[in-house]
Design a protein around this motif. Structure first.
Motif, short mmCIF file in Angstrom:
data_model
loop_
_atom_site.label_atom_id
_atom_site.label_comp_id
_atom_site.label_asym_id
_atom_site.label_seq_id
_atom_site.Cartn_x
_atom_site.Cartn_y
_atom_site.Cartn_z
N HIS A 51 21.00 99.46 63.94
CA HIS A 51 20.47 100.80 64.13
C HIS A 51 20.41 101.48 62.76
O HIS A 51 21.25 101.21 61.90
CB HIS A 51 21.39 101.58 65.09
CG HIS A 51 20.82 102.87 65.53
ND1 HIS A 51 20.97 104.03 64.81
CD2 HIS A 51 20.07 103.20 66.61
CE1 HIS A 51 20.36 105.02 65.43
NE2 HIS A 51 19.81 104.55 66.53
N PRO A 52 19.44 102.38 62.55
CA PRO A 52 19.38 103.08 61.26
C PRO A 52 20.67 103.84 60.91
O PRO A 52 21.05 103.94 59.76
CB PRO A 52 18.22 104.06 61.42
CG PRO A 52 17.36 103.45 62.47
CD PRO A 52 18.30 102.71 63.40
N ARG A 53 21.37 104.34 61.93
CA ARG A 53 22.64 105.01 61.69
C ARG A 53 23.75 104.02 62.00
O ARG A 53 23.96 103.63 63.13
CB ARG A 53 22.80 106.24 62.55
CG ARG A 53 24.23 106.79 62.47
CD ARG A 53 24.36 108.15 62.99
NE ARG A 53 23.97 109.05 61.91
CZ ARG A 53 23.99 110.36 62.03
NH1 ARG A 53 24.34 110.91 63.14
NH2 ARG A 53 23.64 111.11 61.02
N SER A 54 24.47 103.63 60.98
CA SER A 54 25.55 102.67 61.11
C SER A 54 26.74 103.29 61.85
O SER A 54 26.97 104.49 61.77
CB SER A 54 25.99 102.23 59.71
OG SER A 54 27.26 101.66 59.73
N HIS A 55 27.52 102.44 62.51
CA HIS A 55 28.78 102.91 63.08
C HIS A 55 29.96 102.53 62.18
O HIS A 55 31.11 102.67 62.55
CB HIS A 55 28.98 102.37 64.51
CG HIS A 55 29.16 100.88 64.57
ND1 HIS A 55 28.11 100.02 64.75
CD2 HIS A 55 30.26 100.11 64.45
CE1 HIS A 55 28.56 98.78 64.76
NE2 HIS A 55 29.86 98.80 64.56
N PHE A 56 29.64 102.05 60.95
CA PHE A 56 30.69 101.68 60.00
C PHE A 56 31.40 102.94 59.53
O PHE A 56 30.79 103.85 58.96
CB PHE A 56 30.09 100.94 58.79
CG PHE A 56 31.11 100.08 58.09
CD1 PHE A 56 31.07 98.72 58.22
CD2 PHE A 56 32.10 100.65 57.31
CE1 PHE A 56 32.00 97.91 57.58
CE2 PHE A 56 33.04 99.86 56.68
CZ PHE A 56 32.99 98.48 56.81
N THR A 57 32.71 103.01 59.79
CA THR A 57 33.46 104.23 59.53
C THR A 57 34.69 103.93 58.69
O THR A 57 35.35 102.91 58.88
CB THR A 57 33.92 104.86 60.87
OG1 THR A 57 32.77 104.98 61.73
CG2 THR A 57 34.54 106.22 60.67
N ILE A 58 34.98 104.84 57.77
CA ILE A 58 36.22 104.75 57.00
C ILE A 58 36.96 106.08 57.11
O ILE A 58 36.36 107.14 57.31
CB ILE A 58 35.96 104.39 55.52
CG1 ILE A 58 35.08 105.44 54.84
CG2 ILE A 58 35.33 103.02 55.41
CD1 ILE A 58 34.90 105.21 53.36
N VAL A 59 38.29 106.01 56.99
CA VAL A 59 39.13 107.20 57.04
C VAL A 59 40.09 107.13 55.85
O VAL A 59 40.86 106.17 55.73
CB VAL A 59 39.93 107.29 58.36
CG1 VAL A 59 40.71 108.60 58.41
CG2 VAL A 59 39.02 107.14 59.56
N LEU A 60 40.01 108.13 54.98
CA LEU A 60 40.85 108.22 53.79
C LEU A 60 41.70 109.48 53.89
O LEU A 60 41.30 110.45 54.52
CB LEU A 60 39.99 108.31 52.53
CG LEU A 60 38.84 107.32 52.37
CD1 LEU A 60 38.03 107.66 51.13
CD2 LEU A 60 39.37 105.91 52.30
N ALA A 61 42.86 109.47 53.25
CA ALA A 61 43.70 110.67 53.21
C ALA A 61 44.25 110.86 51.80
O ALA A 61 44.68 109.90 51.15
CB ALA A 61 44.86 110.56 54.20
N LYS A 62 44.23 112.10 51.35
CA LYS A 62 44.85 112.45 50.08
C LYS A 62 46.36 112.46 50.26
O LYS A 62 46.85 112.84 51.33
CB LYS A 62 44.37 113.81 49.60
CG LYS A 62 42.90 113.85 49.24
CD LYS A 62 42.51 115.24 48.74
CE LYS A 62 41.05 115.28 48.35
NZ LYS A 62 40.68 116.62 47.83
N THR A 63 47.09 112.07 49.22
CA THR A 63 48.56 112.06 49.30
C THR A 63 49.14 112.72 48.04
O THR A 63 49.70 112.05 47.17
CB THR A 63 49.11 110.63 49.45
OG1 THR A 63 48.61 109.82 48.39
CG2 THR A 63 48.72 110.04 50.80
N PRO A 64 49.01 114.05 47.94
CA PRO A 64 49.55 114.72 46.76
C PRO A 64 51.08 114.57 46.67
O PRO A 64 51.77 114.59 47.68
CB PRO A 64 49.15 116.18 46.96
CG PRO A 64 48.85 116.32 48.42
CD PRO A 64 48.42 114.97 48.90
N GLY A 65 51.56 114.40 45.45
CA GLY A 65 52.99 114.27 45.22
C GLY A 65 53.38 112.94 44.62
O GLY A 65 54.37 112.81 43.93
N ALA A 66 52.58 111.92 44.89
CA ALA A 66 52.86 110.59 44.34
C ALA A 66 51.57 110.04 43.73
O ALA A 66 50.48 110.29 44.24
CB ALA A 66 53.36 109.65 45.42
N LEU A 67 51.72 109.31 42.64
CA LEU A 67 50.59 108.66 42.00
C LEU A 67 50.86 107.17 41.90
O LEU A 67 51.98 106.76 41.56
CB LEU A 67 50.37 109.20 40.58
CG LEU A 67 49.85 110.63 40.45
CD1 LEU A 67 49.84 111.03 38.97
CD2 LEU A 67 48.46 110.75 41.03
#
Length: 176
Positions: free
Chosen positions: A135-151
């Motif tokens: 389909h022209p619109r993919s269902h491929f999904t990613i979920v990212l989260a920022k984690t301030p405090g540690a590098l």
């Protein structure tokens, strides 16, 4: 024994739906730049691929060997998790393992599992994993989260070995 502990907060969670034929690695890098993710986690990657390119143990059973590159084409399902940090030192193992990190850019350490033709493979995400969608619109999904405090900084050791002539890759965990 635990060597380093750094505490962070779970920050903003970023969801993204990728376009058909997008390069997964490049898209995650772009999201990190656009959303200013210096430290984070890849909570979920899920979807179909038509091409996969992973860095994983291929030939050697030696514990100090560099991984090789596996390339696949066709219908695949994929999932992944990982970490996002900052690349301090440039590292180029493109001919051996396919891994290239450029100083000053986000550092993606993402493990992908790909199922292709009834077999599953797990390795490091490389450029060249191309989203599959009928389909022209993919269902491929990613979920990212920022984690301030540690590098989680990526560095390269000054020490070299025969198998790591450009230095040994190091992930240096520090509290901000």
């Amino acid at each position: 024994m635990v060597d380093v502990i750094a505490k962070a907060q779970m920050g903003e969670v970023i969801w993204a739906q990728l376009d058909r034929d997008a390069d997964l690695y490049d898209e995650i890098m772009e999201i990190c730049r656009r959303e200013d993710i210096r430290s984070g986690v890849v909570l979920n990657i899920v979807g179909g691929l038509r091409k996969a390119r992973l860095s994983l143990p291929i030939d050697s059973t030696s514990a100090d060997a560099q991984p090789g590159i596996l390339e696949l084409e066709g219908m695949m399902e994929a999932q992944g998790i990982g970490t996002i940090g900052l690349t301090i030192d440039t590292y180029d193992s493109s001919t051996q393992s396919g891994i290239v990190y450029n100083a000053g850019e986000p550092n993606l350490h993402i493990h992908m599992t790909v199922t292709h033709a009834g077999k599953s493979y797990m390795g490091h995400l490389l450029q060249g994993c191309i989203v599959r969608s009928l389909h022209p619109r993919s269902h491929f999904t990613i979920v990212l989260a920022k984690t301030p405090g540690a590098l989680l900084n990526f560095r390269v050791s000054e020490e070299t070995t025969e198998k790591y002539p450009n230095g040994i890759p190091i992930h240096d965990l520090v509290e901000e």
